[in-house]
Write a protein that holds these residues in place. Structure first.
Motif, PDB file in Angstrom:
ATOM      1  N   GLN A  35       0.840  -1.206   0.000  1.00 57.34           N
ATOM      2  CA  GLN A  35       0.000   0.000   0.000  1.00 57.34           C
ATOM      3  C   GLN A  35       0.872   1.252   0.000  1.00 57.34           C
ATOM      4  N   TYR A  36       1.947   1.244   0.783  1.00 55.36           N
ATOM      5  CA  TYR A  36       2.872   2.378   0.839  1.00 55.36           C
ATOM      6  C   TYR A  36       3.519   2.602  -0.531  1.00 55.36           C
ATOM      7  N   GLU A  37       3.993   1.534  -1.153  1.00 55.47           N
ATOM      8  CA  GLU A  37       4.636   1.657  -2.459  1.00 55.47           C
ATOM      9  C   GLU A  37       3.655   2.152  -3.520  1.00 55.47           C
ATOM     10  N   TYR A  38       2.420   1.695  -3.432  1.00 56.58           N
ATOM     11  CA  TYR A  38       1.397   2.137  -4.380  1.00 56.58           C
ATOM     12  C   TYR A  38       1.163   3.639  -4.242  1.00 56.58           C
ATOM     13  N   LYS A  39       1.009   4.102  -3.015  1.00 51.84           N
ATOM     14  CA  LYS A  39       0.777   5.530  -2.790  1.00 51.84           C
ATOM     15  C   LYS A  39       1.967   6.362  -3.260  1.00 51.84           C
ATOM     16  N   LYS A  40       3.183   5.868  -2.986  1.00 51.02           N
ATOM     17  CA  LYS A  40       4.385   6.588  -3.395  1.00 51.02           C
ATOM     18  C   LYS A  40       4.465   6.684  -4.918  1.00 51.02           C
ATOM     19  N   ALA A  41       4.182   5.581  -5.614  1.00 54.76           N
ATOM     20  CA  ALA A  41       4.216   5.586  -7.070  1.00 54.76           C
ATOM     21  C   ALA A  41       3.118   6.479  -7.639  1.00 54.76           C
ATOM     22  N   LYS A  42       1.956   6.461  -7.021  1.00 50.04           N
ATOM     23  CA  LYS A  42       0.840   7.298  -7.473  1.00 50.04           C
ATOM     24  C   LYS A  42       1.193   8.778  -7.355  1.00 50.04           C
TER      25      LYS A  42
END
Length: 68
Positions: A35-42
């Protein structure tokens, strides 16, 4: 469509049966990292899109000034 209390409890019981009590914290940690990586990439993609939009608008404004 929302889940009721009984549906959530059923899902939790199935997860507990499938993965066991020891694996659930590992799965939760992995889910949190994902979830953290997804938010960072977004956020990165949104920033890049905004920078591209700003540069295109600036180029269009410069071209408009040049034509006048």
């Amino acid at each position: 469509m929302s889940l009721g209390l009984s549906e959530i409890l059923l899902i939790l019981v199935v997860v507990l049966i499938l993965f066991g009590g020891k694996r659930i914290p590992e799965l939760a940690k992995a889910l949190g990292k994902a979830q953290y990586e997804y938010k960072k990439a977004k956020e990165l993609l949104q920033n890049e899109a905004q920078e591209l939009k700003d540069s295109v608008e600036k180029a269009a404004a410069d071209e408009e000034k040049k034509d006048k």
